[in-house]
Scaffold this active site. Structure first.
Site, short mmCIF file in Angstrom:
data_model
loop_
_atom_site.label_atom_id
_atom_site.label_comp_id
_atom_site.label_asym_id
_atom_site.label_seq_id
_atom_site.Cartn_x
_atom_site.Cartn_y
_atom_site.Cartn_z
N GLY A 300 0.81 -1.21 0.00
CA GLY A 300 0.00 0.00 0.00
C GLY A 300 0.84 1.27 0.00
O GLY A 300 1.93 1.34 -0.58
N SER A 301 0.34 2.28 0.70
CA SER A 301 0.95 3.61 0.65
C SER A 301 2.31 3.72 1.31
O SER A 301 2.95 4.77 1.23
CB SER A 301 0.00 4.63 1.29
OG SER A 301 -1.21 4.72 0.55
N THR A 302 2.76 2.66 1.98
CA THR A 302 4.07 2.73 2.64
C THR A 302 5.21 2.87 1.64
O THR A 302 6.33 3.23 2.03
CB THR A 302 4.32 1.48 3.51
OG1 THR A 302 4.19 0.30 2.71
CG2 THR A 302 3.33 1.44 4.67
N LYS A 304 5.11 4.99 -0.95
CA LYS A 304 5.06 6.32 -1.57
C LYS A 304 6.32 7.16 -1.33
O LYS A 304 6.76 7.88 -2.24
CB LYS A 304 3.82 7.06 -1.10
CG LYS A 304 2.52 6.50 -1.69
CD LYS A 304 1.29 7.21 -1.13
CE LYS A 304 0.02 6.63 -1.74
NZ LYS A 304 -1.20 7.22 -1.16
#
Length: 579
Positions: A300-302, A304
Site C-alpha cells: 500500500g501507501s508505505t 510512496k
C-alpha cells in the site's frame, strides 16, 4: 576194577572283567589327565585371553549424545538451551517375564494408556528395541528404574528448552524428539548447533543394565552456540504490544520487525498468533509460520516515500513541485482516486495526506525502467538473504510488461508484494541517509553489504516530509513518541482474494523510524484484517509502533531529539501543476 576218570572238570563261566576294568581305568585316568592339562591351560596359561573373551560377552558400544549448542540473544541471554533427560526403551523379548503389577505401575508413572506396554509383548516377536517414553524428567526416570522391571532400559539424552516460550517461538523455532532442528533458527543453523555424537564401551550385567564404563571410543563434539542480533527485551515488548493489538482490533494476525538503522541487525521479530515451543501438542504447521519473514502482502501507501525520493534523485521533479489532485486522476479507461479531494499539494503534503493521485502523477514522470530499478535496488522482488527457512522474495512486475495504469498503481503499493522484513529493510535507505542495509539475524558490528540507493540530501528531505505524517493533522498522529521526532508512513491496503479485492478486508500497516534527526531504529508493523471498526494504518498499526519504539529507544539508551516546535515546510515558489 577201579580206574581213573578221564572226564575234565567243567570251567567257570567267563565273568572276569579284570581286563575291562583295567581298560576303563586307564581311559578315565587319561581323561582326568587331559582335563587337568586343559584346566591348567585355561586357568594358568590362557587366563588373560579368556578373561578378555568373558568380558566381551558383557561389553557393548553405546552412543554418547552431543550437547546441542545454545541460541542466545545479542546480550547473551538464552533463547534455546538443552537440559539432560532420560529416555526409556524396552526389549519386548525380555519384558515377557515381568510382573504385571510392575508393568501397570510403570504405565501409571509414565502416564501411558493402559496395556500400551503389554501390547509390545507378542509371542514370537523378534523386536528387541522399542521406545516407551522419550525425554522424561531424571527424577521420574529414577522412580521407574526403582521398579527393576526386566527388559526396561534407560538412555541419556538432551531435551530442548525455550525460556522465552511463545515470545520468540516463530524466530527461534524448535527441534524434534531426536533433537534435530525443524523450524526457524533451529533448522537454519542445525549443522552448527547439533554437534557430533560420540561412542563408548560399557559393561552390562546379566539384566543388560549398564554397570560401568570401559573406554571412550570417540568423544562427543558439542554443538556451537549461535548468537542472534535479537534483543530479548525489545522482542518481549514487541510481542506484548502485537498481541494486545490483535485482541483489541479482533485481527486475524499481525507481524512486526525492529531493525537497527545503522547495522541492519534484526532487534525483534514478533508474530501473532503465537505458540509455545515447549508444548506443541495439537498444533498445525501453519501455526509455526513466521509471518514477518515468510508471508507477503501488497504494502500500500508505505512505498510512496520511495516514489518521491526516486523522482527527486533522478531529477524528474523539483523539490518545490505542487500538484493539483482534484480527487481523481484518469489514465485511459482507468481512474485513480483519493479518499478526499485534497486540492493542490506540495510534496510534503502528498505524503502527509497520502494522495494516490499525486503519487501516480509523480510516478508517471519517470521512465518505467528507472522506476523499476529503484524498487529493485530497495530489495523488492528479492529475498533479503538472511538464511531463514521459507524466506519470501516478494514480487514486482517487470517494467517491460507495464502500462501507465500499472505504473501508477505500483506507486501506491498495489500490483507488488513484499514481506514485513523487506519493507522494514527498504526504510533503512531513508533512515541512514540514502544507504540501504542488508539485514542480519546474527549479531554484528557493521554491515559489509551496505549500498547507496539515494543521495544523502534526498533521504534527509524525505525524512523531514515524513515527520509531518505523525502530526495532529497527519495520517498517523497515534504513532508519535514523546520526546522524539518520528518519521513514518501509513498504509491501508485491501486484501486480494479470488476474483479481486475483498470488501472490508484490510491490512493496516505503519513503517517508521526514530529519532528522525538521526534514526537509530526502524520498525514495520502489519495487522491483518482488523475487524473491530478501525482499520486505517495510523489508527491500528500506529499505536503499536509508538509503544514499541518508545520502549526500544529507552532500552538502547538513545537520547531524545524532540524540538519545541516541529519544522513546517512552506513552499515559496509558484504552483506547478502536473497533468
Amino acid at each position: 576194577m577201579h580206574g581213573f576218570s578221564t572226564r575234565k572238570k567243567k570251567g567257570k563261566p567267563e565273568t572276569d572283567f579284570t581286563v575291562r576294568r583295567k581298560v576303563l581305568l586307564v581311559f578315565m585316568l587319561g581323561a582326568m589327565g587331559l582335563l587337568a592339562v586343559r584346566a591348567f591351560d585355561l586357568q594358568v596359561l590362557r587366563k588373560q585371553f579368556l578373561k578378555q573373551q568373558g568380558d566381551m560377552r558383557h561389553v557393548s558400544s553405546v552412543s554418547v549424545s552431543a550437547y546441542r549448542g545454545m541460541i542466545l540473544d545479542r546480550n547473551g541471554e538464552p533463547l534455546a538451551i538443552s537440559t539432560p533427560v532420560q529416555s526409556i526403551w524396552v526389549n519386548p523379548q525380555e519384558l515377557a517375564g515381568a510382573e504385571q503389577a510392575d508393568i501397570r505401575q510403570m504405565e501409571k508413572l509414565l502416564d501411558l494408556p493402559d496395556r500400551k506396554i503389554n501390547n509390545l509383548i507378542v509371542p514370537g516377536t523378534k523386536r528387541r528395541f522399542v521406545y516407551v517414553k522419550r525425554r522424561i524428567n531424571p527424577h521420574l526416570a529414577a522412580q521407574v528404574k526403582a521398579l527393576d522391571v526386566p527388559g526396561v532400559y534407560f538412555e541419556r539424552e538432551f531435551k530442548r528448552y525455550y525460556p522465552a516460550g511463545p515470545v520468540s517461538a516463530h524466530l527461534v523455532g524448535f527441534t524434534n524428539v531426536d533433537d534435530v532442528g525443524q523450524e526457524g533458527i533451529e533448522l537454519a543453523y542445525d549443522s552448527v548447533l547439533r554437534g557430533t555424537a560420540g561412542s563408548k564401551r560399557v559393561i552390562r550385567d546379566g539384566k543388560r543394565q549398564i554397570i560401568g564404563d570401559v573406554e571412550a571410543i570417540s568423544a562427543p563434539i558439542d554443538g556451537r552456540n549461535v548468537q542472534l542480533s535479537i534483543d530479548e527485551r525489545i522482542q518481549y515488548l514487541a510481542y506484548r504490544e502485537l498481541q494486545s493489538a490483535v485482541l483489541e482490533h479482533r485481527a486475524k494476525a499481525a507481524a512486526l520487525v525492529v531493525l537497527d538503522a545503522k547495522t541492519g541487525e534484526v532487534l525483534a521479530d514478533a508474530n501473532h498468533p503465537a505458540f509455545n515451543p515447549n508444548t506443541r501438542t495439537h498444533l498445525k504447521g501453519s501455526a509455526f509460520r513466521n509471518r514477518a519473514i515468510t508471508d507477503v502482502f501488497e504494502p500500500g501507501s508505505t512505498v510512496k516515500p520511495f516514489v518521491i525520493a526516486a523522482a527527486l534523485d533522478g531529477g524528474y521533479i523539483k523539490p518545490d513541485l505542487k500538484i493539483e489532485t482534484n480527487g481523481i486522476y484518469r489514465i485511459g479507461r482507468n481512474v485513480v482516486r483519493d479518499v478526499h479531494n485534497y486540492g493542490t499539494l506540495d510534496l510534503t503534503h502528498v505524503l502527509k495526506k497520502s494522495s494516490n493521485v499525486a503519487t501516480s502523477i509523480v510516478a508517471l514522470e519517470m521512465p518505467p525502467d528507472y522506476f523499476w530499478g529503484i524498487y529493485n535496488q530497495l530489495g523488492f522482488g528479492n529475498a533479503a538473504g538472511i538464511g531463514f527457512p521459507g524466506e519470501a522474495s516478494g514480487s514486482v512486475l517487470d517494467y517491460q510488461r507495464w502500462n501507465q495504469f500499472a505504473q501508477a498503481t505500483l506507486s501506491f503499493g498495489y500490483g507488488m508484494n513484499a514481506s514485513v522484513l523487506q519493507l522494514a529493510r527498504a526504510y533503512t535507505a531513508l533512515a541512514d541517509n540514502g544507504v540501504l542495509h542488508s539485514v542480519s539475524l546474527l549479531k554484528r558490528d557493521r554491515d559489509p553489504e551496505a549500498k547507496r540507493v539515494f543521495s544523502e540530501k534526498t533521504a534527509q528531505s524525505i525524512r523531514t516530509m515524513l515527520e509531518q505524517v505523525v502530526l495532529k493533522d497527519g495520517t498517523a498522529y497515534q504513532a508519535r513518541v514523546d520526546g522524539y521526532r518520528v518519521a513514518g508512513k501509513t498504509g491501508t491496503a485491501k486484501k486480494a482474494g479470488e476474483g479481486g479485492y475483498k470488501e472490508k478486508k484490510y491490512l493496516s500497516i505503519f513503517v517508521g523510524m526514530a529519532p528522525a534527526s538521526d534514526p537509530r531504529v526502524v520498525i514495520a508493523v502489519m495487522v491483518d484484517e482488523p475487524s473491530a471498526g478501525a482499520y486505517y494504518g495510523g489508527a491500528v498499526a500506529g499505536p503499536v509502533f509508538s509503544k514499541v519504539m518508545a520502549g526500544a529507544l529507552r532500552i538502547l539508551d538513545v537520547a531524545p531529539d524532540q524540538e519545541e516546535t516541529m519544522p513546517v515546510l512552506i513552499s515559496k515558489t509558484p504552483d506547478l501543476v502536473a497533468q
